[in-house]
Design a protein around this motif. Structure first.
Motif, PDB file in Angstrom:
ATOM      1  N   LEU A  65       6.751 -90.709 -32.978  1.00 49.77           N
ATOM      2  CA  LEU A  65       7.281 -90.267 -34.271  1.00 49.77           C
ATOM      3  C   LEU A  65       7.150 -88.764 -34.484  1.00 49.77           C
ATOM      4  CD1 LEU A  65       5.831 -93.105 -36.557  1.00 49.77           C
ATOM      5  CD2 LEU A  65       8.073 -92.998 -35.467  1.00 49.77           C
ATOM      6  N   HIS A  66       6.623 -88.059 -33.495  1.00 45.94           N
ATOM      7  CA  HIS A  66       6.419 -86.617 -33.657  1.00 45.94           C
ATOM      8  C   HIS A  66       7.752 -85.894 -33.733  1.00 45.94           C
ATOM      9  CE1 HIS A  66       4.840 -82.579 -31.992  1.00 45.94           C
ATOM     10  NE2 HIS A  66       4.560 -82.667 -33.276  1.00 45.94           N
ATOM     11  N   TRP A  67       7.847 -84.970 -34.675  1.00 47.19           N
ATOM     12  CA  TRP A  67       9.094 -84.240 -34.892  1.00 47.19           C
ATOM     13  C   TRP A  67       9.142 -82.903 -34.168  1.00 47.19           C
ATOM     14  CZ3 TRP A  67       9.995 -85.166 -40.863  1.00 47.19           C
ATOM     15  CH2 TRP A  67      10.457 -86.482 -41.027  1.00 47.19           C
ATOM     16  N   GLY A  68       8.203 -82.619 -33.315  1.00 49.80           N
ATOM     17  CA  GLY A  68       8.263 -81.395 -32.530  1.00 49.80           C
ATOM     18  C   GLY A  68       7.304 -80.340 -33.021  1.00 49.80           C
ATOM     19  N   PRO A  69       6.991 -79.373 -32.136  1.00 50.66           N
ATOM     20  CA  PRO A  69       5.986 -78.349 -32.476  1.00 50.66           C
ATOM     21  C   PRO A  69       6.514 -77.180 -33.291  1.00 50.66           C
ATOM     22  CG  PRO A  69       6.744 -78.041 -30.231  1.00 50.66           C
ATOM     23  CD  PRO A  69       7.468 -79.258 -30.742  1.00 50.66           C
ATOM     24  N   LYS A  70       7.801 -77.134 -33.583  1.00 55.48           N
ATOM     25  CA  LYS A  70       8.365 -75.979 -34.279  1.00 55.48           C
ATOM     26  C   LYS A  70       8.679 -76.245 -35.745  1.00 55.48           C
ATOM     27  CE  LYS A  70       8.246 -73.236 -30.743  1.00 55.48           C
ATOM     28  NZ  LYS A  70       7.331 -72.075 -30.738  1.00 55.48           N
ATOM     29  N   VAL A  71       8.277 -77.394 -36.250  1.00 56.35           N
ATOM     30  CA  VAL A  71       8.515 -77.691 -37.664  1.00 56.35           C
ATOM     31  C   VAL A  71       7.546 -76.867 -38.510  1.00 56.35           C
ATOM     32  CG1 VAL A  71       8.452 -79.475 -39.429  1.00 56.35           C
ATOM     33  CG2 VAL A  71       9.348 -79.996 -37.165  1.00 56.35           C
ATOM     34  N   THR A  72       8.067 -76.142 -39.468  1.00 48.54           N
ATOM     35  CA  THR A  72       7.242 -75.269 -40.313  1.00 48.54           C
ATOM     36  C   THR A  72       7.119 -75.860 -41.713  1.00 48.54           C
ATOM     37  OG1 THR A  72       9.155 -73.941 -41.001  1.00 48.54           O
ATOM     38  CG2 THR A  72       7.970 -73.253 -39.009  1.00 48.54           C
ATOM     39  N   LEU A  73       5.966 -75.602 -42.325  1.00 42.79           N
ATOM     40  CA  LEU A  73       5.704 -76.062 -43.685  1.00 42.79           C
ATOM     41  C   LEU A  73       5.557 -74.847 -44.601  1.00 42.79           C
ATOM     42  CD1 LEU A  73       3.032 -78.890 -43.166  1.00 42.79           C
ATOM     43  CD2 LEU A  73       5.511 -79.115 -43.310  1.00 42.79           C
ATOM     44  N   ASP A  74       6.188 -74.922 -45.747  1.00 45.08           N
ATOM     45  CA  ASP A  74       6.025 -73.900 -46.779  1.00 45.08           C
ATOM     46  C   ASP A  74       5.633 -74.614 -48.060  1.00 45.08           C
ATOM     47  OD1 ASP A  74       6.004 -71.788 -48.472  1.00 45.08           O
ATOM     48  OD2 ASP A  74       8.138 -71.311 -48.311  1.00 45.08           O
ATOM     49  N   LEU A  75       4.327 -74.669 -48.309  1.00 50.36           N
ATOM     50  CA  LEU A  75       3.792 -75.349 -49.482  1.00 50.36           C
ATOM     51  C   LEU A  75       3.147 -74.344 -50.428  1.00 50.36           C
ATOM     52  CD1 LEU A  75       2.325 -78.452 -47.652  1.00 50.36           C
ATOM     53  CD2 LEU A  75       4.283 -78.424 -49.181  1.00 50.36           C
ATOM     54  N   THR A  76       3.795 -73.218 -50.581  1.00 46.14           N
ATOM     55  CA  THR A  76       3.305 -72.179 -51.483  1.00 46.14           C
ATOM     56  C   THR A  76       3.231 -72.704 -52.915  1.00 46.14           C
ATOM     57  OG1 THR A  76       4.296 -70.479 -50.077  1.00 46.14           O
ATOM     58  CG2 THR A  76       3.723 -69.846 -52.317  1.00 46.14           C
ATOM     59  N   GLU A  77       2.048 -72.540 -53.524  1.00 44.10           N
ATOM     60  CA  GLU A  77       1.800 -72.927 -54.914  1.00 44.10           C
ATOM     61  C   GLU A  77       2.001 -74.420 -55.145  1.00 44.10           C
ATOM     62  OE1 GLU A  77       4.119 -70.461 -57.466  1.00 44.10           O
ATOM     63  OE2 GLU A  77       2.945 -68.660 -57.065  1.00 44.10           O
ATOM     64  N   ALA A  78       1.946 -75.217 -54.102  1.00 43.60           N
ATOM     65  CA  ALA A  78       2.070 -76.661 -54.256  1.00 43.60           C
ATOM     66  C   ALA A  78       0.756 -77.255 -54.755  1.00 43.60           C
ATOM     67  CB  ALA A  78       2.473 -77.308 -52.936  1.00 43.60           C
ATOM     68  N   VAL A  79       0.838 -78.456 -55.296  1.00 44.05           N
ATOM     69  CA  VAL A  79      -0.340 -79.226 -55.707  1.00 44.05           C
ATOM     70  C   VAL A  79      -0.441 -80.414 -54.764  1.00 44.05           C
ATOM     71  CG1 VAL A  79      -1.425 -80.547 -57.547  1.00 44.05           C
ATOM     72  CG2 VAL A  79      -0.107 -78.502 -58.110  1.00 44.05           C
ATOM     73  N   LEU A  80      -1.474 -80.409 -53.945  1.00 45.70           N
ATOM     74  CA  LEU A  80      -1.652 -81.433 -52.921  1.00 45.70           C
ATOM     75  C   LEU A  80      -2.889 -82.251 -53.235  1.00 45.70           C
ATOM     76  CD1 LEU A  80      -0.889 -79.216 -49.783  1.00 45.70           C
ATOM     77  CD2 LEU A  80       0.699 -80.575 -51.149  1.00 45.70           C
ATOM     78  N   ILE A  81      -2.761 -83.551 -53.105  1.00 47.59           N
ATOM     79  CA  ILE A  81      -3.821 -84.470 -53.503  1.00 47.59           C
ATOM     80  C   ILE A  81      -4.374 -85.171 -52.273  1.00 47.59           C
ATOM     81  CG2 ILE A  81      -4.412 -86.403 -55.016  1.00 47.59           C
ATOM     82  CD1 ILE A  81      -1.778 -85.752 -56.534  1.00 47.59           C
ATOM     83  N   ASP A  82      -5.658 -84.997 -52.026  1.00 45.60           N
ATOM     84  CA  ASP A  82      -6.322 -85.667 -50.890  1.00 45.60           C
ATOM     85  C   ASP A  82      -5.483 -85.521 -49.615  1.00 45.60           C
ATOM     86  OD1 ASP A  82      -8.464 -86.474 -52.466  1.00 45.60           O
ATOM     87  OD2 ASP A  82      -7.489 -88.347 -53.047  1.00 45.60           O
ATOM     88  N   LEU A  83      -5.107 -84.316 -49.317  1.00 48.67           N
ATOM     89  CA  LEU A  83      -4.256 -84.054 -48.160  1.00 48.67           C
ATOM     90  C   LEU A  83      -5.014 -84.310 -46.857  1.00 48.67           C
ATOM     91  CD1 LEU A  83      -1.527 -82.929 -47.120  1.00 48.67           C
ATOM     92  CD2 LEU A  83      -2.605 -80.675 -47.079  1.00 48.67           C
ATOM     93  N   ASP A  84      -4.379 -85.017 -45.945  1.00 47.34           N
ATOM     94  CA  ASP A  84      -4.975 -85.302 -44.640  1.00 47.34           C
ATOM     95  C   ASP A  84      -3.982 -84.910 -43.550  1.00 47.34           C
ATOM     96  OD1 ASP A  84      -6.393 -86.150 -42.468  1.00 47.34           O
ATOM     97  OD2 ASP A  84      -6.150 -88.302 -42.864  1.00 47.34           O
ATOM     98  N   LEU A  85      -4.188 -83.734 -42.986  1.00 45.72           N
ATOM     99  CA  LEU A  85      -3.371 -83.259 -41.871  1.00 45.72           C
ATOM    100  C   LEU A  85      -4.224 -83.137 -40.603  1.00 45.72           C
ATOM    101  CD1 LEU A  85      -1.154 -80.517 -43.559  1.00 45.72           C
ATOM    102  CD2 LEU A  85      -0.540 -82.867 -42.992  1.00 45.72           C
ATOM    103  N   GLY A  86      -5.250 -83.956 -40.512  1.00 47.76           N
ATOM    104  CA  GLY A  86      -6.107 -83.926 -39.331  1.00 47.76           C
ATOM    105  C   GLY A  86      -5.341 -84.287 -38.076  1.00 47.76           C
ATOM    106  N   GLY A  87      -5.526 -83.488 -37.019  1.00 44.20           N
ATOM    107  CA  GLY A  87      -4.854 -83.740 -35.753  1.00 44.20           C
ATOM    108  C   GLY A  87      -3.397 -83.336 -35.717  1.00 44.20           C
ATOM    109  N   CYS A  88      -2.890 -82.722 -36.763  1.00 49.82           N
ATOM    110  CA  CYS A  88      -1.475 -82.340 -36.805  1.00 49.82           C
ATOM    111  C   CYS A  88      -1.263 -81.000 -36.102  1.00 49.82           C
ATOM    112  CB  CYS A  88      -0.980 -82.247 -38.243  1.00 49.82           C
ATOM    113  SG  CYS A  88      -0.920 -83.835 -39.101  1.00 49.82           S
ATOM    114  N   HIS A  89      -0.027 -80.776 -35.699  1.00 49.54           N
ATOM    115  CA  HIS A  89       0.378 -79.485 -35.146  1.00 49.54           C
ATOM    116  C   HIS A  89       1.190 -78.764 -36.210  1.00 49.54           C
ATOM    117  CE1 HIS A  89       2.573 -76.479 -32.840  1.00 49.54           C
ATOM    118  NE2 HIS A  89       1.671 -76.609 -31.898  1.00 49.54           N
TER     119      HIS A  89
END
Length: 595
Positions: A286-310
């Motif tokens: 299910l991996h979408w590749g190593p070049k996917v970028t995230l822009d979560l500027t000023e976002a509100v994240l709840i109990d975020l779990d990105l352990g082991g992610c690229h």
């Protein structure tokens, strides 16, 4: 795909032409020889079979790698035939036919009677015309292949346009669902986008940006709403009830508890497709590749779990992390931006890898900040960061500069066993709790100028290349026992409450000029290979230099209010106490000042 089809078609046409030529032109006695020579035919047959099998497997492997539900864009545009191609082809056929007939007519042997020579000439003309017909057939076959190629490309373009239209419709519909006031509809839109992205790799980045944009929308977690301590008035609004957006009374209200579930689903979707491996260690389908970028500027994240992610060029600038934030074992490629972010709960980065710069400037950690065993390959920027809870950097590796200037550690902080390969900047840092650098290694310059240590500071067995503690303040125990200073160590104008340097080794200049020792100063067993400068230092308590080895000792203008002990100290070079104020001083043992 069209290029490979063309190559295979050309191989087939070339093989047919060569076989035809072989059957027509090769003399029959040669075929008899080949037929009788099985030792030659078998290798030739095997070689041809292997060649054909290899071509088929090559094509099959390519098709398997191309399997996708996404519409396939057409190959490069097929250029139309020039207007002169057909006339030139006709002329070429005529020239080849004329040349073949002329050459065959010229090769007729001048033997036999006139009738036999006439028959041979007729056969040569027939053979030449046959060659012309073969060339004509090849040209017609090429035109037919060209027509088929154009038809296939037209069909492919039609299917691609239809697929793109369908993808666009699904994309717009899912995006509209995200704007619904009903949580189940918003969830359906998220999962529709997830499926769309998984089936269409070319659209993954844009779909991720839509999900990130949704998470950037203003939101107040329901747990963060104030709870009244007294029963509210009868006409007071219910704080847990859905509320309409200000200025839009006609819009249905959104329940923050339902919105919390939608946001958690969005976070799980991102995490699920950013992990390159499964929990068992295998590749994640299910991996979408190593070049996917995230822009979560000023976002509100709840109990975020990105352990082991690229995470590639991930941006969390001014993001609010509510609850626990897990980045353990994550890999950050490119720049990782957390500037100005707020972690209201624990933040776990243990075992993470930052291959580029890590920017944590002005971040606030309210809970435990775990950076144990983290690898920083680029610059690690923690300038002006506030650590309200315990900060753990044990075993971390800083390959680039580590910048903690003006950071605040309100609780304990541990850098035990950390490796600083470049500059370690701790200038102006406020350490309110205990500090542990036990076993750390500073290969570059360690700058603690103006730092304040209100609790105990443990630097035991630390290896310094070049240490600067100018104007630092140690309110608790300053333990440097067994530390090694390979370069210069500057402690000028430092204020010590309880200084312990027993067993330390100073290879370069050790500068304690104008330092103030409010409590006892313990240097027992320390070795000064370079200049040991204590000029103008103030020792309010006992100064213990027993078994110390001095190469060049300078105590000019120093003030000893308590007992100064130099028992069994060794002065191998110059010793200067000019202008020093001595209270109770004891000189005993060989090599002492009394000698």
């Amino acid at each position: 795909m069209t290029t490979r089809r063309l190559s295979v078609a050309l191989m087939v046409v070339g093989g047919v032409v060569l076989l035809t030529v072989a059957l027509v032109l090769v003399p029959r006695p040669w075929w008899n020889i080949l037929a009788s020579g099985w030792s030659l035919l078998v290798p030739v047959a095997v070689g041809l079979a292997v060649l054909v099998t290899g071509v088929l497997l090559w094509r099959r492997d390519d098709v398997e790698h191309q399997v996708s539900a996404a519409p396939t864009p057409p190959d490069r545009q097929v250029r139309p035939l020039r207007s002169w191609v057909v006339p030139v082809g006709v002329v070429l056929v005529g020239v080849v036919t004329w040349a073949a007939v002329t050459w065959l007519q010229g090769s007729v042997p001048a033997v036999g009677d006139q009738v036999e020579r006439a028959k041979v000439r007729i056969e040569s003309i027939r053979t030449g015309l046959t060659i012309g017909a073969a060339v004509t057939g090849a040209f017609v076959l090429l035109l037919a292949f060209r027509r088929q190629q154009l038809a296939e490309r037209t069909q492919q373009a039609t299917e691609y346009d239809a697929g793109e239209k369908r993808v666009t419709e699904l994309y717009v519909k899912a995006a509209d669902q995200l704007g619904s006031d009903k949580a189940p509809v918003r969830l359906a839109g998220l999962y529709a986008l997830e499926r769309l992205a998984h089936d269409n790799p070319i659209h993954r980045q844009s779909i991720v940006e839509v999900i990130c944009a949704y998470l950037r929308m203003p939101f107040t977690p329901p747990d963060g709403q104030p709870t009244p301590t007294a029963p509210p008035p009868a006409d007071a609004p219910d704080l847990t009830a859905p509320t309409a957006a200000p200025g839009d009374s006609d819009k249905p209200a959104v329940d923050p508890r339902e919105e919390r579930q939608v946001r958690l689903a969005a976070q799980r979707i991102l995490a699920r497709h950013l992990r390159p491996t499964t929990p068992e260690g295998g590749p994640n389908p299910l991996h979408w590749g190593p070049k996917v970028t995230l822009d979560l500027t000023e976002a509100v994240l709840i109990d975020l779990d990105l352990g082991g992610c690229h995470l590639h060029n991930a941006t969390f600038t001014k993001t609010h992390f509510s609850g626990v934030a897990g980045f353990g074992g994550a890999t950050f490629s490119g720049v990782a931006g957390f500037g100005g972010a707020t972690f209201s709960g624990d933040a776990g980065f243990g075992g993470a890898t930052f291959s580029g710069d890590a920017r944590f400037g002005e971040v606030t950690f309210s809970g435990v900040a775990g950076f144990g065993e983290v690898t920083f390959s680029g610059v690690a920027g923690f300038g002006e960061v506030t650590f309200s809870g315990v900060a753990r950097f044990g075993g971390a590796t800083f390959s680039g500069d580590a910048r903690f200037d003006r950071a605040k550690f309100d609780s304990g902080v541990g850098f035990g066993g950390a490796m600083f390969d470049s500059i370690a900047g701790f200038a102006g840092v406020m350490f309110s709790g205990g500090v542990g650098f036990v076993g750390a290694k500073f290969s570059g310059v360690a700058r603690f100028d103006g730092a304040t240590f209100r609790g105990d500071a443990r630097f035991d067995r630390v290896s310094f290349s070049d240490a600067r503690f100018v104007e630092a303040m140690f309110s608790g125990v300053a333990g440097f026992g067994g530390a090694t200073f390979s370069g210069d160590a500057r402690f000028d104008r430092v204020s010590f409450s309880d200084a312990r340097f027993g067993g330390a080794m100073f290879s370069g200049v050790a500068g304690f000029g104008l330092a103030m020792f409010s409590g006892d100063a313990r240097f027992g067993g320390t070795m000064f290979s370079g200049v040991a400068g204590f000029g103008g230092a103030t020792f309010s308590g006992d100064a213990r230099f027993d078994r110390v080895s001095f190469s060049d000792a300078r105590f000019d203008g120093a003030m000893f209010s308590g007992v100064a002990r130099f028992g069994r100290a060794t002065f191998n070079g110059a010793v200067s106490f000019d202008g020093a104020t001595l209270g109770g001083v004891r000189y005993d043992g060989p090599g002492s000042v009394a000698e």
